[in-house]
Design a protein around this motif. Structure first.
Motif, PDB file in Angstrom:
ATOM      1  N   ARG A   1       1.064  10.648   9.663  1.00 36.44           N
ATOM      2  CA  ARG A   1       1.008   9.563  10.543  1.00 36.44           C
ATOM      3  C   ARG A   1      -0.413   8.592  10.073  1.00 36.44           C
ATOM      4  NH1 ARG A   1       2.778   7.931  15.179  1.00 36.44           N
ATOM      5  NH2 ARG A   1       3.655   9.769  15.416  1.00 36.44           N
ATOM      6  N   GLN A   2      -1.550   9.748   9.902  1.00 34.01           N
ATOM      7  CA  GLN A   2      -2.932   9.236   9.458  1.00 34.01           C
ATOM      8  C   GLN A   2      -2.856   8.528   7.798  1.00 34.01           C
ATOM      9  OE1 GLN A   2      -5.436   8.620  11.327  1.00 34.01           O
ATOM     10  NE2 GLN A   2      -4.348   9.671  12.779  1.00 34.01           N
ATOM     11  N   LYS A   3      -1.851   8.961   7.029  1.00 37.15           N
ATOM     12  CA  LYS A   3      -1.823   8.543   5.778  1.00 37.15           C
ATOM     13  C   LYS A   3      -1.253   7.179   5.794  1.00 37.15           C
ATOM     14  CE  LYS A   3       0.123  10.044   1.245  1.00 37.15           C
ATOM     15  NZ  LYS A   3       1.137  10.997   0.568  1.00 37.15           N
ATOM     16  N   VAL A   4      -0.256   7.282   6.479  1.00 40.51           N
ATOM     17  CA  VAL A   4       0.595   5.578   6.552  1.00 40.51           C
ATOM     18  C   VAL A   4      -0.423   4.821   7.042  1.00 40.51           C
ATOM     19  CG1 VAL A   4       2.435   4.606   7.625  1.00 40.51           C
ATOM     20  CG2 VAL A   4       2.825   6.851   6.561  1.00 40.51           C
ATOM     21  N   LEU A   5      -0.971   5.017   7.927  1.00 43.44           N
ATOM     22  CA  LEU A   5      -1.994   4.273   8.895  1.00 43.44           C
ATOM     23  C   LEU A   5      -3.111   3.476   7.703  1.00 43.44           C
ATOM     24  CD1 LEU A   5      -2.128   5.621  12.498  1.00 43.44           C
ATOM     25  CD2 LEU A   5      -0.800   3.514  11.531  1.00 43.44           C
ATOM     26  N   ARG A   6      -3.517   4.633   7.185  1.00 47.32           N
ATOM     27  CA  ARG A   6      -4.464   4.273   6.194  1.00 47.32           C
ATOM     28  C   ARG A   6      -4.154   3.504   5.001  1.00 47.32           C
ATOM     29  NH1 ARG A   6      -5.669   6.343   1.405  1.00 47.32           N
ATOM     30  NH2 ARG A   6      -4.389   8.364   1.859  1.00 47.32           N
ATOM     31  N   LEU A   7      -3.121   4.012   4.408  1.00 49.16           N
ATOM     32  CA  LEU A   7      -2.431   2.909   3.368  1.00 49.16           C
ATOM     33  C   LEU A   7      -2.124   1.559   4.034  1.00 49.16           C
ATOM     34  CD1 LEU A   7      -0.121   5.442   1.598  1.00 49.16           C
ATOM     35  CD2 LEU A   7      -2.189   4.262   0.508  1.00 49.16           C
ATOM     36  N   ALA A   8      -1.545   1.342   5.212  1.00 49.31           N
ATOM     37  CA  ALA A   8      -1.211   0.164   5.745  1.00 49.31           C
ATOM     38  C   ALA A   8      -2.399  -0.713   6.086  1.00 49.31           C
ATOM     39  CB  ALA A   8      -0.485   0.165   7.018  1.00 49.31           C
ATOM     40  N   LYS A   9      -3.650  -0.182   6.235  1.00 54.84           N
ATOM     41  CA  LYS A   9      -4.712  -0.722   6.448  1.00 54.84           C
ATOM     42  C   LYS A   9      -5.383  -1.181   5.217  1.00 54.84           C
ATOM     43  CE  LYS A   9      -9.459  -0.656   8.668  1.00 54.84           C
ATOM     44  NZ  LYS A   9     -10.420   0.316   9.454  1.00 54.84           N
ATOM     45  N   GLU A  10      -5.462  -0.414   4.118  1.00 60.04           N
ATOM     46  CA  GLU A  10      -6.004  -0.465   2.824  1.00 60.04           C
ATOM     47  C   GLU A  10      -5.291  -1.556   2.127  1.00 60.04           C
ATOM     48  OE1 GLU A  10      -6.207   1.911  -1.382  1.00 60.04           O
ATOM     49  OE2 GLU A  10      -6.025   3.081   0.512  1.00 60.04           O
ATOM     50  N   TYR A  11      -3.828  -1.971   2.321  1.00 60.45           N
ATOM     51  CA  TYR A  11      -3.140  -2.534   1.557  1.00 60.45           C
ATOM     52  C   TYR A  11      -2.894  -4.131   2.448  1.00 60.45           C
ATOM     53  CZ  TYR A  11      -2.529   0.318  -2.410  1.00 60.45           C
ATOM     54  OH  TYR A  11      -2.784   1.065  -3.525  1.00 60.45           O
ATOM     55  N   ASN A  12      -3.423  -4.010   3.644  1.00 61.44           N
ATOM     56  CA  ASN A  12      -3.367  -5.129   4.580  1.00 61.44           C
ATOM     57  C   ASN A  12      -1.746  -5.273   4.730  1.00 61.44           C
ATOM     58  OD1 ASN A  12      -4.310  -6.979   6.294  1.00 61.44           O
ATOM     59  ND2 ASN A  12      -4.036  -8.570   4.637  1.00 61.44           N
ATOM     60  N   TYR A  13      -0.952  -4.277   5.201  1.00 60.58           N
ATOM     61  CA  TYR A  13       0.305  -4.493   5.551  1.00 60.58           C
ATOM     62  C   TYR A  13       0.350  -5.095   6.877  1.00 60.58           C
ATOM     63  CZ  TYR A  13       5.050  -3.249   6.842  1.00 60.58           C
ATOM     64  OH  TYR A  13       6.424  -3.480   7.441  1.00 60.58           O
ATOM     65  N   LYS A  14       1.327  -5.995   6.935  1.00 57.17           N
ATOM     66  CA  LYS A  14       1.766  -6.821   8.195  1.00 57.17           C
ATOM     67  C   LYS A  14       3.315  -6.719   8.599  1.00 57.17           C
ATOM     68  CE  LYS A  14      -2.744  -8.368   8.847  1.00 57.17           C
ATOM     69  NZ  LYS A  14      -3.241  -7.660   9.672  1.00 57.17           N
ATOM     70  N   PRO A  15       3.776  -6.194   9.605  1.00 59.14           N
ATOM     71  CA  PRO A  15       5.163  -5.989   9.870  1.00 59.14           C
ATOM     72  C   PRO A  15       5.581  -7.511   9.768  1.00 59.14           C
ATOM     73  CG  PRO A  15       3.976  -4.816  11.496  1.00 59.14           C
ATOM     74  CD  PRO A  15       2.840  -5.528  10.504  1.00 59.14           C
ATOM     75  N   ASN A  16       6.804  -7.477   9.546  1.00 58.75           N
ATOM     76  CA  ASN A  16       7.856  -8.630   9.443  1.00 58.75           C
ATOM     77  C   ASN A  16       8.330  -9.049  10.973  1.00 58.75           C
ATOM     78  OD1 ASN A  16       9.644 -10.709   9.344  1.00 58.75           O
ATOM     79  ND2 ASN A  16      10.123 -10.372   7.199  1.00 58.75           N
ATOM     80  N   SER A  17       7.480  -9.794  11.634  1.00 48.61           N
ATOM     81  CA  SER A  17       7.736  -9.970  13.184  1.00 48.61           C
ATOM     82  C   SER A  17       8.964 -10.409  13.364  1.00 48.61           C
ATOM     83  CB  SER A  17       6.696 -10.688  13.809  1.00 48.61           C
ATOM     84  OG  SER A  17       6.763 -11.928  13.232  1.00 48.61           O
ATOM     85  N   ILE A  18       9.670 -11.262  12.336  1.00 47.19           N
ATOM     86  CA  ILE A  18      11.017 -11.919  12.651  1.00 47.19           C
ATOM     87  C   ILE A  18      11.920 -11.034  12.338  1.00 47.19           C
ATOM     88  CG2 ILE A  18      12.547 -13.778  11.504  1.00 47.19           C
ATOM     89  CD1 ILE A  18      10.020 -15.264  10.820  1.00 47.19           C
ATOM     90  N   ALA A  19      12.012 -10.055  11.480  1.00 42.91           N
ATOM     91  CA  ALA A  19      12.929  -9.132  11.035  1.00 42.91           C
ATOM     92  C   ALA A  19      12.954  -8.060  12.423  1.00 42.91           C
ATOM     93  CB  ALA A  19      12.579  -8.475   9.827  1.00 42.91           C
ATOM     94  N   LYS A  20      11.834  -7.844  12.586  1.00 43.15           N
ATOM     95  CA  LYS A  20      11.672  -6.955  13.981  1.00 43.15           C
ATOM     96  C   LYS A  20      12.404  -7.257  15.210  1.00 43.15           C
ATOM     97  CE  LYS A  20       8.337  -4.130  16.607  1.00 43.15           C
ATOM     98  NZ  LYS A  20       6.913  -3.634  17.047  1.00 43.15           N
ATOM     99  N   SER A  21      12.018  -8.850  15.165  1.00 40.03           N
ATOM    100  CA  SER A  21      12.719  -9.447  16.468  1.00 40.03           C
ATOM    101  C   SER A  21      14.093  -9.582  16.560  1.00 40.03           C
ATOM    102  CB  SER A  21      12.054 -10.719  16.634  1.00 40.03           C
ATOM    103  OG  SER A  21      12.475 -11.708  15.539  1.00 40.03           O
ATOM    104  N   LEU A  22      14.803  -9.530  15.185  1.00 41.98           N
ATOM    105  CA  LEU A  22      16.129  -9.738  14.991  1.00 41.98           C
ATOM    106  C   LEU A  22      16.661  -8.089  15.484  1.00 41.98           C
ATOM    107  CD1 LEU A  22      16.448 -11.504  11.814  1.00 41.98           C
ATOM    108  CD2 LEU A  22      17.273 -12.306  14.104  1.00 41.98           C
ATOM    109  N   ARG A  23      16.083  -7.078  14.850  1.00 42.85           N
ATOM    110  CA  ARG A  23      16.480  -5.747  15.168  1.00 42.85           C
ATOM    111  C   ARG A  23      16.429  -5.383  16.526  1.00 42.85           C
ATOM    112  NH1 ARG A  23      12.925  -4.454  11.122  1.00 42.85           N
ATOM    113  NH2 ARG A  23      11.432  -3.625  12.476  1.00 42.85           N
TER     114      ARG A  23
END
Length: 343
Positions: free
Chosen positions: A32-54
């Protein structure tokens, strides 16, 4: 960067990354910590449109305001926004601008029914999860807003339909408290400057106020009851009638701050000292209350809290949670300043 690229960098499956980002699933703390660290490091933003469709949820609330310029609307919107921010929700705000169209002729709103519902449809087309409808006056809006397929909560207005949900403020209990305050300060000749004849909030205030006097052994004399139109000019003229009586009242409860300000003006013109010879209490706690002299004792309407509660209730409706009641009443509070004295 997309979720597949993030999962490849972390050396885990796409599903694991999704579990981490949505704070769900059985994932080790290290992963969990590894994924969160990489998401922050690479400024990952979830695709809100894709998420809303799901999920069939946009995490966005529509707010339709009858008029954003009326005095209380910004505080209610502040509360709506406050709750949204703390719960990671977005807001789309639409202003109908109705006050510039009909002013205080609220009965004329029927002429703009199509306009209101067209604006509602436009807001719904942005895929909001639900709507908060903010009125520009505390009144019944039955048959103004057509039935929609998504949850809706009304605030600072109400309907008589049993399945509609609205958030309002207390009128009766706080007015009872005002009556008790004046009686306990020694007043017996107590007047009320009510709102419009057909106003339900005004009626509730009068009932609570009159009951407090009765319960404390004070009979409310009909000659001390006047009806205004919520404006300062009416407060002034009603107060002048009261204060020019031979047996004038020693206290006035004006049902809003504008009429209370008019009453203060009348007392000043007649050289009646407030609070030494006359006590005045308003209702609303508008900004002017703390600026006029003497500063007005009044009732604070919990506008921001109403906005918070409206958004909270809407969230429960979106999640299909059962409400304890479709009518949510937020308590008011008395604000003691400089216009109430002992008799």
């Amino acid at each position: 960067m997309n979720i597949k690229e993030l999962s490849k960098l972390a050396g885990v499956s796409v599903a694991t990354v999704s579990y981490v980002l949505n704070d769900s699933g059985n994932v080790s703390d290290e992963t969990r910590q590894k994924v969160l660290r990489l998401a922050k490091e690479y400024n990952y933003k979830p695709n809100s449109i894709a998420k809303s469709l799901r999920t069939n949820k946009s995490n966005t609330i529509g707010v339709l305001v009858e008029d954003i310029t009326v005095w209380f609307a910004p505080e209610i919107i502040k509360g709506i926004s406050k709750y949204a921010d703390s719960n990671q929700k977005n807001i789309i705000l639409s202003d109908l601008g109705l006050f510039s169209k009909i002013g205080y002729k609220f009965q004329d709103i029927e002429k703009y029914k199509q306009y209101i519902n067209d604006k509602m449809s436009l807001l719904l087309s942005t895929q909001v999860d639900g709507i908060i409808y903010v009125g520009m006056h505390d009144r019944n809006i039955d048959n103004v807003v057509e039935k929609i397929k998504r949850p809706i909560v009304f605030v600072y207005c109400y309907t008589e339909k049993s399945d509609d949900v609205y958030v309002t403020y207390d009128n009766t209990d706080i007015s009872y408290e005002i009556g008790e305050i004046l009686v306990k300060r020694g007043h017996r000749k107590i007047a009320a400057i009510c709102g419009a004849y057909d106003s339900k909030p005004s009626y509730k205030r009068f009932c609570g106020f009159k009951k407090a006097l009765y319960d404390n052994g004070v009979e409310m004399d009909d000659k001390y009851v006047k009806f205004g139109n919520w404006q300062s000019e009416q407060g002034y003229s009603c107060a002048k009638e009261l204060l020019m009586m031979e047996d004038r009242p020693t206290a006035i409860f004006a049902f809003n701050d504008l009429m209370a300000a008019g009453a203060l003006k009348a007392a000043r013109e007649l050289k009646i000292s407030v609070p030494n010879d006359l006590s005045i209490i308003g209702f609303d706690d508008r900004e002017l209350s703390s600026y006029i002299s003497p500063m007005l004792s009044t009732v604070k309407v919990p506008l921001e809290d109403m906005g918070v509660k409206a958004n909270e209730v809407l969230g429960n409706l979106i999640l299909k949670k059962k409400l304890q009641s479709n009518k949510i009443i937020v308590p008011c509070a008395y604000v003691d300043r400089e216009t109430v004295g002992n008799k």
